[in-house]
Structures are given as structure tokens and as C-alpha cells.
Design a protein around this motif. Sequence first.
Motif, PDB file in Angstrom:
ATOM      1  N   ARG A  24       0.833  -1.209   0.000  1.00  0.00           N
ATOM      2  CA  ARG A  24       0.000   0.000   0.000  1.00  0.00           C
ATOM      3  C   ARG A  24       0.865   1.256   0.000  1.00  0.00           C
ATOM      4  O   ARG A  24       0.635   2.188  -0.765  1.00  0.00           O
ATOM      5  CB  ARG A  24      -0.918   0.026   1.220  1.00  0.00           C
ATOM      6  CG  ARG A  24      -2.084  -0.900   1.128  1.00  0.00           C
ATOM      7  CD  ARG A  24      -2.928  -0.811   2.388  1.00  0.00           C
ATOM      8  NE  ARG A  24      -4.144  -1.550   2.194  1.00  0.00           N
ATOM      9  CZ  ARG A  24      -5.302  -1.240   2.746  1.00  0.00           C
ATOM     10  NH1 ARG A  24      -5.378  -0.194   3.547  1.00  0.00           N
ATOM     11  NH2 ARG A  24      -6.358  -1.962   2.526  1.00  0.00           N
ATOM     12  N   ARG A  47      -5.991   7.877  -2.539  1.00  0.00           N
ATOM     13  CA  ARG A  47      -6.849   6.907  -1.842  1.00  0.00           C
ATOM     14  C   ARG A  47      -7.061   5.664  -2.698  1.00  0.00           C
ATOM     15  O   ARG A  47      -7.062   4.544  -2.179  1.00  0.00           O
ATOM     16  CB  ARG A  47      -8.194   7.548  -1.484  1.00  0.00           C
ATOM     17  CG  ARG A  47      -8.085   8.533  -0.331  1.00  0.00           C
ATOM     18  CD  ARG A  47      -9.418   9.212  -0.074  1.00  0.00           C
ATOM     19  NE  ARG A  47      -9.361  10.088   1.091  1.00  0.00           N
ATOM     20  CZ  ARG A  47     -10.221  11.069   1.322  1.00  0.00           C
ATOM     21  NH1 ARG A  47     -11.217  11.312   0.455  1.00  0.00           N
ATOM     22  NH2 ARG A  47     -10.079  11.813   2.389  1.00  0.00           N
ATOM     23  N   ALA A 104      -5.858   1.879  -1.786  1.00  0.00           N
ATOM     24  CA  ALA A 104      -6.807   0.754  -1.770  1.00  0.00           C
ATOM     25  C   ALA A 104      -6.470  -0.306  -2.815  1.00  0.00           C
ATOM     26  O   ALA A 104      -7.068  -1.388  -2.813  1.00  0.00           O
ATOM     27  CB  ALA A 104      -8.226   1.269  -1.992  1.00  0.00           C
ATOM     28  N   GLU A 106      -6.863   0.115  -6.126  1.00  0.00           N
ATOM     29  CA  GLU A 106      -7.824   0.217  -7.238  1.00  0.00           C
ATOM     30  C   GLU A 106      -7.158   0.718  -8.500  1.00  0.00           C
ATOM     31  O   GLU A 106      -6.259   1.472  -8.525  1.00  0.00           O
ATOM     32  CB  GLU A 106      -8.967   1.175  -6.860  1.00  0.00           C
ATOM     33  CG  GLU A 106      -9.764   0.668  -5.674  1.00  0.00           C
ATOM     34  CD  GLU A 106     -10.817   1.687  -5.225  1.00  0.00           C
ATOM     35  OE1 GLU A 106     -11.109   2.662  -5.954  1.00  0.00           O
ATOM     36  OE2 GLU A 106     -11.357   1.497  -4.135  1.00  0.00           O
TER      37      GLU A 106
END
Length: 159
Positions: free
Chosen positions: A133, A153, A157, A159
Amino acid sequence: MTADGFTTCLWFDGQAEEAADHYISIFKNSRLGRVGRYTEAGHGPAGSVMVVEFEANGQKFVALNGGPQFKFSEAISFQIPCDDQDEVDYYWSRLTEGGEEGPCGWLKDKFGVSWQVFPAELIDMIGDPDPARAKRVTEAMYAMSKIDLAALRKAHAGE
């Protein structure tokens, strides 16, 4: 030493008063203080501004018209940890007016003073105990000029 803490002195080449006015127009909890002028014994023209005291966001500063001998560099910068993207956008737009954008949330204002404008949340994301991360967020940050909190963010995560 007095109980009032430290005061940051910023060296300008004739723009001390303009700089103080500029900074107090940007930051809340700001005000001008005393103005000292050169006398016949000074390094500047008699009556011209030598120093301007001001507070920006409650921090004490002195703007000094010292001359062209010294320039600002990125070796010293002011950090602005922001609560959200709106705050990042506000400070970024105000401080880059007449200045220049840099990488990873860094910028130079029109006086050459370096600033780091970033969401406070970024520190927790790059310090995440999960190395994957932290790496994704750091890589995303390296690709940015102005910091984009939503993109960070998403990177955090995965994504």
C-alpha cells in the motif's frame, strides 16, 4: 529566550512588504505587525522598508529587505498539511500565482519561497505498515505535481 518561541526571518530583495501582504491575504489567523524602516545609517535608502513583522496562520515571521545577496532554495520549505482536497486546491492555486509548480506537492511562490501542499492523510498512507500500500501511494505521489487525494486513496486501496 522569551516564551514567545521562534520567529522565521525571510530575506527579500525589496519585496518584504509585498510578501507580507500576500501571505496574510492567503492564510487565516494572520495579521501585519510592526514595520521598521532604514535610516541614513542603514543598507537601504532612508525611509524605505527594512523589516515587516507578520503572522500567517498564527506563525510569526519577519520579512527583511536585505538585498540581492541571498536567494531562497528548496533546502527550506514550509509544509501545509491540509484537511481535504478543497484546502489543497486553495493553497496550491494561491501560492502558485506567479510562481511555479514542482513535483510531489512542492511549489515555489512568486517570491521563490518553497512550499509543500499536501493532504495530512498522505503521511499515514505512505507510512502504512503494509509495504504494498505504501509503495502504491508513494509511486502515485511521485507522478503528481499538485496532490490529488482521491487518486492517492485509490492507489492506497489498490484500485
